[in-house]
Design a protein around this motif. Sequence first.
Motif, short mmCIF file in Angstrom:
data_model
loop_
_atom_site.label_atom_id
_atom_site.label_comp_id
_atom_site.label_asym_id
_atom_site.label_seq_id
_atom_site.Cartn_x
_atom_site.Cartn_y
_atom_site.Cartn_z
N THR A 26 0.86 -1.19 0.00
CA THR A 26 0.00 0.00 0.00
C THR A 26 0.89 1.23 0.00
O THR A 26 1.80 1.36 0.83
N GLU A 27 0.62 2.13 -0.95
CA GLU A 27 1.39 3.38 -1.02
C GLU A 27 0.80 4.41 -0.06
O GLU A 27 -0.42 4.62 -0.04
N ILE A 28 1.65 5.06 0.70
CA ILE A 28 1.26 6.20 1.53
C ILE A 28 1.56 7.47 0.74
O ILE A 28 2.65 7.64 0.21
N SER A 29 0.55 8.33 0.65
CA SER A 29 0.68 9.49 -0.24
C SER A 29 -0.07 10.68 0.35
O SER A 29 -0.68 10.60 1.41
N ALA A 30 -0.02 11.80 -0.40
CA ALA A 30 -0.69 13.05 0.00
C ALA A 30 -0.29 13.48 1.40
O ALA A 30 -1.10 14.01 2.16
N VAL A 31 0.99 13.28 1.73
CA VAL A 31 1.49 13.68 3.05
C VAL A 31 1.73 15.19 3.03
O VAL A 31 2.57 15.68 2.27
N CYS A 32 0.97 15.92 3.82
CA CYS A 32 1.11 17.38 3.76
C CYS A 32 0.72 18.01 5.09
O CYS A 32 -0.11 17.49 5.83
N THR A 33 1.33 19.15 5.36
CA THR A 33 1.07 19.90 6.59
C THR A 33 0.97 21.38 6.23
O THR A 33 1.79 21.90 5.48
N ALA A 34 -0.03 22.04 6.77
CA ALA A 34 -0.17 23.48 6.55
C ALA A 34 1.06 24.20 7.07
O ALA A 34 1.64 23.81 8.10
N PRO A 35 1.50 25.27 6.40
CA PRO A 35 2.74 25.96 6.81
C PRO A 35 2.74 26.37 8.28
O PRO A 35 3.77 26.25 8.96
N GLU A 36 1.62 26.82 8.80
CA GLU A 36 1.58 27.30 10.17
C GLU A 36 1.65 26.17 11.20
O GLU A 36 1.82 26.43 12.40
N ALA A 37 1.52 24.90 10.76
CA ALA A 37 1.53 23.77 11.69
C ALA A 37 2.78 22.91 11.54
O ALA A 37 2.88 21.85 12.18
N ARG A 38 3.75 23.34 10.76
CA ARG A 38 4.95 22.54 10.55
C ARG A 38 5.89 22.60 11.75
O ARG A 38 5.81 23.50 12.57
N GLY A 39 6.77 21.61 11.83
CA GLY A 39 7.73 21.55 12.91
C GLY A 39 7.19 20.91 14.18
O GLY A 39 7.85 20.95 15.22
N ARG A 40 6.01 20.29 14.08
CA ARG A 40 5.39 19.68 15.27
C ARG A 40 5.31 18.15 15.15
O ARG A 40 4.70 17.50 15.99
N GLY A 41 5.90 17.59 14.10
CA GLY A 41 5.91 16.14 13.94
C GLY A 41 4.61 15.55 13.45
O GLY A 41 4.39 14.33 13.57
N LEU A 42 3.73 16.37 12.87
CA LEU A 42 2.41 15.87 12.47
C LEU A 42 2.51 14.90 11.29
O LEU A 42 1.82 13.87 11.28
N ALA A 43 3.34 15.22 10.30
CA ALA A 43 3.46 14.33 9.13
C ALA A 43 3.99 12.97 9.54
O ALA A 43 3.48 11.93 9.11
N GLY A 44 5.01 12.95 10.37
CA GLY A 44 5.56 11.68 10.84
C GLY A 44 4.54 10.88 11.63
O GLY A 44 4.47 9.64 11.51
N ARG A 45 3.73 11.55 12.45
CA ARG A 45 2.70 10.87 13.22
C ARG A 45 1.69 10.19 12.30
O ARG A 45 1.28 9.06 12.54
N LEU A 46 1.29 10.89 11.23
CA LEU A 46 0.32 10.32 10.29
C LEU A 46 0.91 9.16 9.50
O LEU A 46 0.26 8.12 9.32
N VAL A 47 2.14 9.31 9.04
CA VAL A 47 2.78 8.24 8.27
C VAL A 47 2.94 7.00 9.13
O VAL A 47 2.68 5.87 8.70
#
Length: 234
Positions: free
Chosen positions: A165-186
């Motif tokens: 299964t491919e994980i895709s569309a990984v994105c974070t709004a500019p104002e929310a970056r640097g909080r580890g949100l993308a890594g948490r979702l992946v």
Amino acid sequence: MTSEETAALDDPVGASLRGLHARLGRRIGRAASYVPDVATFSSVSADPAPEDWADLARLLGPGAFADMFNCPAPPPSDWEPVFVLEGRQLVWPRSGTPGTAPVPAGTDLVELGADDVPEMLALVARTEPGPFRPRTRELGTYLGIRDRGVLVAMAGERLRPPGWTEISAVCTAPEARGRGLAGRLVNELATRVLARGERPFLHAAESNTGAIALYERLGFESRGHVTFRGFRTP
């Protein structure tokens, strides 16, 4: 990791459209494509004959966009080149468990559904993680993180070749970056994929060194180089 284990990843679009995503695609002969509202990806055989390209042109229609993902064979000379993008394919190794971490205070990790599509499209427009259409979420599970009710990050499942299964569309709004949100979702998606007996993989533009570094820190390994190409049919 043997070549047999990863063979389906050589043509993940075609393998998906022959299997779990057949209901979301269309086909003429050996040419296949997703329906336009789901994805722009198309596929021909690994060794396409002129009639395969003719079938794809007939399937898509005149002057249509054909996103060939990782097809090494060039189309006929009357197909107009649109873009070339060098990329990297990364896969989860045979062993290892994705990390876990709580979402930051004030945020919620949620599963995204049809009612969330307008917000998903708006986030994609702001962050440009790659192709995303009104029905892309039908390809698999999409997760988001809401900060005080506002969708600020998301990731989901896209291509589904057998066993992967491919994980895709990984994105974070500019104002929310640097909080580890993308890594948490992946990590959450990878955990779910592994739990059903499949293995996660993903793609990144070769120029997106930050994303590649993130995926490698999470435990993914580079499988190899890929070239994404887009064309317009005659």
